[in-house]
Design an enzyme around this catalytic site. Structure first.
Site, short mmCIF file in Angstrom:
data_model
loop_
_atom_site.label_atom_id
_atom_site.label_comp_id
_atom_site.label_asym_id
_atom_site.label_seq_id
_atom_site.Cartn_x
_atom_site.Cartn_y
_atom_site.Cartn_z
N ASN A 171 -36.74 51.95 -83.25
CA ASN A 171 -35.82 52.59 -84.19
C ASN A 171 -34.97 51.50 -84.83
O ASN A 171 -34.09 50.94 -84.19
CB ASN A 171 -34.96 53.61 -83.45
N CYS A 212 -28.86 55.97 -90.10
CA CYS A 212 -30.32 56.09 -90.21
C CYS A 212 -30.78 56.72 -91.52
O CYS A 212 -31.94 56.57 -91.91
CB CYS A 212 -30.87 56.90 -89.04
N HIS A 241 -37.43 59.09 -91.00
CA HIS A 241 -36.72 58.09 -90.20
C HIS A 241 -37.45 57.92 -88.88
O HIS A 241 -37.78 58.90 -88.20
CB HIS A 241 -35.27 58.52 -89.96
#
Length: 315
Positions: free
Chosen positions: A271, A113, A241
């Site tokens: 995500n 990420c 993120h």
């Protein structure tokens, strides 16, 4: 050399959209359960015939078009991903071939990420050192391909997509457009976010990640601002993120960027791992929520319990 800058950005998401109601037909969950815990409403999923390099290529092509560049103008391609279908050829080489970039240095960066902000720092260093003239930096992931669809705690989180940026040298006399990176990791806690096994599957220890992100990362993000000679109050934008809203909102509040637009693309996109920062940033630019020259904090965190952040100037 004065430094480097982000000259243009672009993003891409697959056409297929899954709502929370759609997921409720697959696993034991509900719209209320998902929204109350992670704040996500929808996410985009790629089909089996849409590989990661295709997602990346679409985003990169948009960034090149926005910059007014041809593929031959690029001499460095960096792709941040943790969901490549093959080990070799790597995603960067595949994207270069897809776009017709003739002879670039082509490297993948796997920091999950936090991959895009690591790749952006690498491109910045390469351009400032004279090792590259124009770099194409891409974050792309197909998280749906590494998801355990029987685990409702993770399958509700993920989405697929890509975002890209063109990095080149700042004009003569201009201030650097990419600030110094602050990066690091907590290796002994690397197991808290994993993509492992055969076939590989995404898993995480959600409470451990939440505590780390909301207690340890605010001070690190503020230090990234200090490295750029700014305070959080000077920021016009914050792009973290896009893990989930339960992390994004308290982390942004503790950073103290009281005058900044905070990206919340996770609500619509889920995500998307390494894609989440360039995807959310490109959308803010496209919608005009941030303007040319605005200082924006990009801050990635996640797998390996790695982090990397820098203040950039909006293209």
């Amino acid at each position: 050399m004065n430094g480097s800058r982000i000259a243009a950005v672009g993003h891409y998401q697959p056409a297929k959209v899954l709502t929370n109601e759609d997921l409720a037909s697959l696993v034991d969950t509900s719209d209320e359960w998902i929204r109350s815990r992670v704040g996500i409403r929808t996410r985009h999923f790629a089909g089996p015939d849409e590989p990661v390099d295709e997602l990346a290529g679409h985003a990169a092509a948009k960034a090149l078009a926005s910059a007014g560049l041809a593929p031959a103008d690029i001499d460095l391609v960096l792709v941040a991903t943790s969901t490549a279908e093959d080990r070799s050829p790597n995603m960067a080489a595949r994207v270069a071939a897809r776009l017709g970039i003739p002879s670039p240095a082509a490297m993948d960066i796997n920091v999950v990420c936090a991959g895009f902000t690591h790749a952006l720092a690498t491109a910045d260093h390469a351009v400032r050192a004279g090792a590259a003239t124009r770099a194409l930096v891409i974050g792309a992931d197909k998280m749906s391909a590494v998801t355990d669809w029987s685990d409702r705690t993770t399958c509700v989180l993920v989405g697929d997509g890509a975002g890209a940026a063109v990095v080149d040298a700042c004009p003569e006399g201009a201030e650097p457009g990419i600030g110094p990176v602050l990066w690091g990791s907590v290796p002994e806690m690397g197991h808290a976010v994993r993509i492992e096994g055969t076939p590989p599957r995404f898993a995480q220890e959600g409470q451990s990640v939440y505590r780390w992100a909301t207690t340890q990362l605010p001070a690190i993000a503020r230090r990234a601002c200090e490295r750029a000679g700014l305070t959080p109050a000077d920021l016009a934008g914050v792009v973290l993120h896009q893990a989930n809203l339960r992390i994004i909102e308290p982390l942004a509040a503790k950073i103290g960027a009281v005058n900044a637009v905070v990206a919340r693309d996770v609500v619509e996109s889920g995500n998307t791992s390494a894609a989440s920062i360039p995807l959310a940033f490109s959308k803010l630019v496209e919608r005009g929520e941030i303007s040319t020259g605005d200082p924006v904090l990009l801050f990635g965190f996640g797998g390996n319990l790695s982090y990397a952040g820098q203040v950039i100037r909006c293209p």
